[in-house]
Design an enzyme around this catalytic site. Structure first.
Site, PDB file in Angstrom:
ATOM      1  N   ASP A 252      45.622  23.013  40.766  1.00  0.00           N
ATOM      2  CA  ASP A 252      46.444  23.228  41.898  1.00  0.00           C
ATOM      3  C   ASP A 252      46.613  22.114  43.006  1.00  0.00           C
ATOM      4  OD1 ASP A 252      46.703  25.639  40.692  1.00  0.00           O
ATOM      5  OD2 ASP A 252      44.822  26.419  41.736  1.00  0.00           O
TER       6      ASP A 252
ATOM      7  N   ASP B   2      37.282  34.813  45.004  1.00  0.00           N
ATOM      8  CA  ASP B   2      36.449  34.796  43.721  1.00  0.00           C
ATOM      9  C   ASP B   2      35.057  35.237  44.332  1.00  0.00           C
ATOM     10  OD1 ASP B   2      38.231  33.787  41.987  1.00  0.00           O
ATOM     11  OD2 ASP B   2      37.824  31.941  42.457  1.00  0.00           O
TER      12      ASP B   2
END
Length: 323
Positions: A257, A12
């Site tokens: 996650d 990212d």
């Protein structure tokens, strides 16, 4: 327990623009838009759901196997994951595409302009699970996370055919998948992970009721944000697990996650589903209190302290021998 995690691997690139996008756009010229923003800050974060989950599992010493596709620019990221206990030997390296990348610019009003480059992720459909299992002497569980949709369906079909237990975790890819794909992904899963919105979307896409989905999977785990998590099994009462105590809200990216990593770690130790969700919640809070999905530090002391504070000494005593 040997766990493989199949899914996206990405970086990212997050940028901050101190001005306002609205002040740079001339409505009369919108059809010939050409803008350039001077960026004040750039934050590059390692991400991708499979890599995030593997990072968490590596923190528990489980040496998870990362299954996904990346580009030749993956080497620095690979070294990071290797140092954090992740087996990256099953990552497919594309000869023509870069690793998937999310690029986002945020202005002072929190408006965003973003792009996602799938890149090498499209080649994940070419990965076969069985050769990986053979090389490692078998796999006890394969988590199939958000990835190239064709890859997700292929991995589920292969696991069913070969009798490899798997967990389905379609996440944000549910929006892209059609009903037959979603049905093919989740049917026969030992675990089905989703948040509340994804749970409803899965039922809409598959045209299966909650009860019908429960008849087709072993255990359904629904994360509920600040309300914790709920665990459902066919013919059994729901288990509601409250969220773990939070000291500081920093960044929620990657919390789901981290929850999956903690849950699967506790499951691999043979703990109950309730304890697994408690460990998952405690792990997720570590991620919430850090700036980035792989920037948190998980230690036996910090995890036990959070479990005991949130769920009591009995819960901590059951977790302690496994750390």
């Amino acid at each position: 327990m040997r766990i493989a995690v199949a899914g996206s691997i990405a970086t990212d690139h997050l940028m901050s623009f101190e001005g306002r996008f609205a002040e740079q756009i001339i409505p009369e010229q919108i059809q010939q838009l050409s803008l350039s923003f001077l960026i004040d800050e750039l934050d590059v974060r390692r991400g991708g759901v499979a890599a995030n989950i593997c990072f968490g599992l590596g923190g528990f010493g489980l040496n998870p196997v990362l299954v996904g596709a990346a580009g030749e620019d993956f080497e620095d990221y690979r070294a990071w994951l290797d140092r954090h206990g992740v087996d990256t030997s099953a990552v497919r390296i594309s000869e023509i595409r870069h690793t998937a990348r999310f690029v986002c610019t945020t202005d002072r009003d929190q408006n965003q302009i973003a792009s996602f480059y799938a890149g090498a992720m499209a080649e994940a459909r070419n990965i076969e699970i069985q050769p990986i299992a053979d090389r490692l002497g078998g796999l006890d569980l394969v988590l199939i996370g958000a990835d190239d949709p064709a890859a997700m369906v292929r991995h589920s079909e292969e696991c069913r055919t070969r009798g490899i237990p798997f967990a389905a975790d379609p996440s944000q890819q549910l929006a892209r998948m059609e009903g037959p794909q979603v049905r093919g992904l989740i049917e026969g899963a030992s675990f089905l992970f989703s948040n509340e919105y994804e749970k409803a979307l899965a039922e809409q896409k598959t045209e299966w009721s909650d009860a019908e989905i429960l008849s087709k999977v072993g255990t359904r785990i629904t994360t509920l944000g600040p309300k914790g998590a709920r665990i459902d099994r066919e013919g059994e009462p729901s288990i509601q697990v409250p969220a773990a105590a939070v000291d500081e809200l920093v960044d929620p990216t990657g919390m789901g996650d981290a929850f999956r990593a903690g849950f699967l770690a506790a499951h691999s130790w043979g703990l109950s589903l309730e304890r697994a969700a408690q460990v998952g919640n405690a792990t997720a809070v570590h991620c919430l209190e850090a700036d980035g999905p792989q920037e948190y530090t998980l230690t036996a002391t910090s995890l036990l302290e959070r479990v005991e504070r949130s769920y009591g000494s009995e819960a901590a005593d059951e977790v302690r021998p496994h750390l």
